[in-house]
Design a protein around this motif. Structure first.
Motif, short mmCIF file in Angstrom:
data_model
loop_
_atom_site.label_atom_id
_atom_site.label_comp_id
_atom_site.label_asym_id
_atom_site.label_seq_id
_atom_site.Cartn_x
_atom_site.Cartn_y
_atom_site.Cartn_z
N ASN A 382 0.83 -1.20 0.00
CA ASN A 382 0.00 0.00 0.00
C ASN A 382 0.87 1.26 0.00
O ASN A 382 0.78 2.11 -0.88
N GLU A 383 1.73 1.36 1.02
CA GLU A 383 2.38 2.64 1.30
C GLU A 383 3.56 2.97 0.39
O GLU A 383 3.80 4.13 0.09
N SER A 384 4.29 1.97 -0.04
CA SER A 384 5.40 2.26 -0.96
C SER A 384 4.89 2.87 -2.26
O SER A 384 5.48 3.81 -2.80
N PHE A 385 3.78 2.33 -2.75
CA PHE A 385 3.22 2.86 -4.00
C PHE A 385 2.67 4.26 -3.80
O PHE A 385 2.87 5.15 -4.65
N ALA A 386 1.96 4.48 -2.70
CA ALA A 386 1.43 5.83 -2.46
C ALA A 386 2.57 6.82 -2.28
O ALA A 386 2.51 7.95 -2.77
N ASN A 387 3.62 6.39 -1.59
CA ASN A 387 4.79 7.25 -1.43
C ASN A 387 5.40 7.58 -2.78
O ASN A 387 5.73 8.73 -3.08
#
Length: 847
Positions: A382-387
């Motif tokens: 989730n978060e790596s992509f949003a980052n």
């Protein structure tokens, strides 16, 4: 979710008066890090402090029953801060027959549970321990049989034990803001925050990321309030008792932690993308600037939809700004929630934009909502992509320099954290799921994705993401499914990449040396990271060489601990740029001469290469050749380069500044960027403030709050007799940077006459601004003992005990320590310690 770990250090950088605009969530540092040699491997009898910790294994939750649909009918008791709810839950056994259903339901009063057949209900037996609701279904159901339960309950979020983390400072799920309306400076609001597992604090559910449901929510409130929830607004019904009921329907399945509602006196500013509503919910005072704050959203939706080949998947997109949010923002399905800092007036928008956090939450609508991680151990999916979406948007909208700045900034955040912890990106052995929300999952994860994109190429990158999304839509995933999507597109076996970057801790630490003879450039590359705790990496890289004024680029693969490369080069190189794409997540020690670094600044063209040259030569700025380089940097097209140059040149002594002082004086009033004008003003103040007193006086009226705040500080440092008279004109200003500038000055230059001003600011400030005001107020109290009143003590004690944000509580406690010689303060400090539940603060107080 974004802007999660607002640590005190992170806030310091984000709030610094001289910093530039940034949309990053944590440390904002316009000064590049110097490349330093890494330390040799630790002796075998020592364990580094950052070593990955081994806690118990955390698997994904076993699916016994499958949650299918949830209907909620809810109303609120503002006085008691309760939610009254009727939940209708449809489920079925996942595979094996089941005769019980276990729901998460935290801190509720369960009035009844019924098995529903149409409108008829049969009471069911249940056990409830305050966390889990165990329901006896009365018979055994097979996986082909659905059942529907109706649960009458009252949620009491304020009676839950306090929890939270750096990223999400509280976890009670449902929040009443100014519920009694007794704070005239704050609107009355209700909002929710579900991640990680706090949705079950406001409705019974299977609170796990590998579960999915469709939902309907009927929200009964006073007609004066607007409501927002997931999915589509269906209708509003007026009730006989004077209330209204708004009906929201989410027809596509999503994880329970993504369920949301927000209630308040919002202005709703309408926008659109293609045929879909895109609305911005803000406080009425910001109705006029809402489109300037959020207005790039439709363009982002188009950009991401086209690049991914998957259209934005939800029927609408709303963004709501709420007060006292417990994180930076949250990607609730089709309705993201943001902290109040996003609300900016016209003048503040000259210095800031929030595109990064807006892009981050939007990208989550694909990566997190459409495809969801199966467990918190896989959170980087989730978060790596949003980052990384922040980089993608910056690259598209603002150009290569801004994207490269984000790359360096995020790399710095991870490397800072790596001095204390080094964990695999995918972590099954964590102590608490909240520990996953760190600079590994965000900053490191985003940089790993950047390397993956660089490895496979842009076409394969976007094609792989398309396959990953379409193959796994409306389902939960683990990291192997991301790997297989890339392998199926590229035909490559990428296990080596995913193993070393996702499954193992640490990062490469390289020592590079070079020599040249007989038309051969010899590169010696050593991997000096401690291989007891990190792998020997395989690193496909490029090396750029400038020889005779011409550039050549050669690919290499570093895959041994000690390795030599020979490159044909016609003449002695002027410059060798290792990892010329500037994409490696790691530390590179490559010694270069002053001449090489100056050549690098003038010829490499990339932001990262320029930053390295500026940083490595900062201590030699008084050298004529280096000074010439810095003078060129003052004219760079990218404003951050100009700012960095000013900050380095400001360290020159007064006798050394003749060549640059006129240029910086001109920049103080004429540079197009407020942050650069701010830095120039502070540089002039450090040299000869009295000489520039008229300039500072004029700059106090600058259109940029950053520049005006710098001018206030600069003018105050000149010793002008009318300083306090001039500053008094700004005391009604609501902008945080102006208030913090005044507080900085008043803390050391004023007496009891500013006591009322400080008290007023402390009562109205919020978040990071309040944290900094408390810092200045502590200094003020220390130099004005007559202001150590009962009112001041009680105000600080109340903040230290009750403020929602842990770092504000910490700052209030520290300010109280100034008066710790008073017995009543000592007693209060003990009470604060006894009441505090946050382990971070308890550790600090213990010390």
């Amino acid at each position: 979710m974004n802007h999660r770990f607002l640590s005190i250090v992170g806030l310091a950088s984000a709030m610094a008066l001289s910093s530039g605009c940034s949309t990053n969530k944590a440390v904002v540092d316009t000064k590049p890090q110097k490349t330093v040699a890494t330390k040799p491997a630790a002796p075998v009898d020592t364990t580094p402090v950052w070593t990955a910790k081994k806690y118990s294994f955390n698997p994904s939750r076993t699916k016994e029953n499958d949650l299918l649909h949830t209907t909620l009918r809810i109303s609120f008791d503002w006085q008691k801060q309760y939610l009254h709810g009727l939940a209708e839950i449809t489920a079925k056994p996942y595979f094996y027959p089941q005769n019980t259903l276990v729901l998460d339901a935290k801190g509720m009063e369960i009035h009844s549970v019924h098995l529903m057949k149409g409108y008829d209900g049969t009471p069911l037996k249940f056990d409830y321990n305050g966390k889990k609701l165990n329901i006896n279904l009365g018979k055994s159901y097979t996986r082909d049989e659905k059942y529907t339960l109706e649960i009458d309950y009252t949620a009491k979020p304020n009676e839950l034990p306090t929890g939270g983390s750096d990223a999400i400072t509280d976890d009670k799920g449902l929040y009443f803001i100014n519920p009694l309306g007794d704070d005239p400076e704050k609107p009355r609001q209700i909002w929710t925050q579900g991640e990680t597992e706090a949705s079950s604090a406001w409705f019974p559910t299977i609170d796990s990321p590998n579960e999915r449901m469709t939902q309907e929510i009927y929200i009964t409130v006073d007609p004066k309030y607007k409501t927002l929830s997931n999915g589509v607004f269906m209708y509003s019904r007026q009730n006989a008792d004077g209330t209204k009921t708004d009906y929201w329907k989410q027809e596509l399945p999503h994880a329970p932690y993504l369920a949301m509602l927000a209630i308040g006196d919002f202005a709703v500013v309408k926008d659109k993308w293609r045929d879909r509503e895109v609305n911005y919910y803000v406080e009425p005072a910001y109705k006029g600037t809402a489109k300037k704050i959020f207005g790039n959203t439709p363009e982002m939706m188009e950009f991401f939809s086209k690049k991914l080949g998957v259209l934005y998947p939800w029927p609408k997109y709303a963004q709501v700004v709420v007060r006292d949010f417990v994180s930076g923002a949250m990607e609730n399905t089709s309705a993201s929630t943001f902290m109040e800092d996003l609300q900016l007036n016209e003048r503040e928008l000259l210095d800031k934009n929030w595109d990064g956090i807006i892009a981050h939450e939007l990208f989550h609508q694909w990566f997190g909502d459409y495809v969801t991680t199966e467990s918190w151990a896989n959170l980087p999916l989730n978060e790596s992509f949003a980052n990384y979406s922040e980089y993608l948007w910056a690259e598209h909208k603002y150009g290569a320099d801004e994207a490269a700045y984000l790359q360096l900034d995020e790399l710095g955040q991870y490397l800072d954290e790596a001095t204390e912890k080094r964990e695999p990106l995918i972590r099954y052995y964590y102590k608490d799921r909240e520990d996953m929300f760190d600079s590994h999952s965000y900053a490191k994860g985003g940089r790993v994705l950047h390397m993956l994109r660089n490895l496979v190429g842009d076409d394969a990158w976007w094609a792989s993401l398309n396959l990953y999304l379409t193959r796994n839509k409306f389902s939960d995933v683990e990291v192997a499914e991301l790997r297989m999507a890339f392998e199926d597109v590229t035909g490559q076996d990428l296990m080596w990449f995913f193993d070393q970057w996702f499954m193992q801790p640490g990062h490469p630490e390289l020592k590079v040396t070079q020599s040249y003879a007989n038309g051969q450039l010899q590169l010696h590359v050593e991997q000096v990271q401690d291989t007891a705790y990190a792998p020997v990496y395989r690193l496909p890289l490029k090396v750029a060489v400038w020889s005779g004024g011409k550039k050549q680029v050669d690919p290499i693969i570093v895959d041994k601990a000690d390795q030599a490369f020979s490159i044909n080069v016609a003449t002695q190189p002027e410059l060798v740029l290792f990892d010329s794409d500037q994409q490696l997540l790691g530390v590179v020690a490559h010694q270069k001469s002053q001449a090489e670094l100056i050549y690098q600044f003038n010829n490499a063209g990339q932001f990262g290469a320029k930053m390295e040259a500026l940083a490595m030569l900062e201590d030699q700025v008084d050298n004529p050749q280096v000074l010439t380089m810095y003078q060129k940097a003052l004219q760079d097209k990218y404003w951050r380069v100009r700012s960095i140059a000013i900050n380095a040149l400001s360290k020159l002594k007064e006798g050394q500044i003749a060549a640059i002082e006129p240029a910086i004086a001109k920049m103080a009033t004429q540079d197009e960027k407020g942050a650069v004008r701010s830095d120039a003003i502070l540089a002039l103040a450090g040299w000869d403030g009295k000489k520039y007193q008229p300039l500072f006086a004029k700059a106090m009226q600058d259109s940029s709050y950053q520049a005006a705040a710098a001018a206030i500080l600069a003018y105050s440092g000149t010793g002008a007799t009318d300083t306090m008279e001039r500053l008094a004109k700004y005391e009604r200003e609501k902008n945080g940077e102006i208030k913090l500038a005044l507080a900085t000055i008043y803390a050391v230059q004023s007496g009891p006459e500013k006591y009322d001003w400080f008290i007023k600011q402390l009562k109205t400030a919020k978040g990071g601004e309040l944290y900094y005001l408390l810092q200045s107020y502590g200094a003020y109290l220390a130099s004005n003992s007559q202001t150590n009143t009962t009112e001041a003590i009680n105000l600080l004690a109340d903040l230290a005990m009750n403020h929602q944000l842990y770092y504000v509580r910490a700052a209030a406690y520290q300010a109280l320590m100034v008066m710790s010689e008073k017995p009543e303060v000592q007693q209060l400090m003990e009470q604060i310690k006894q009441k505090e539940k946050d382990e971070r603060l308890l550790e600090m107080y213990g010390k």
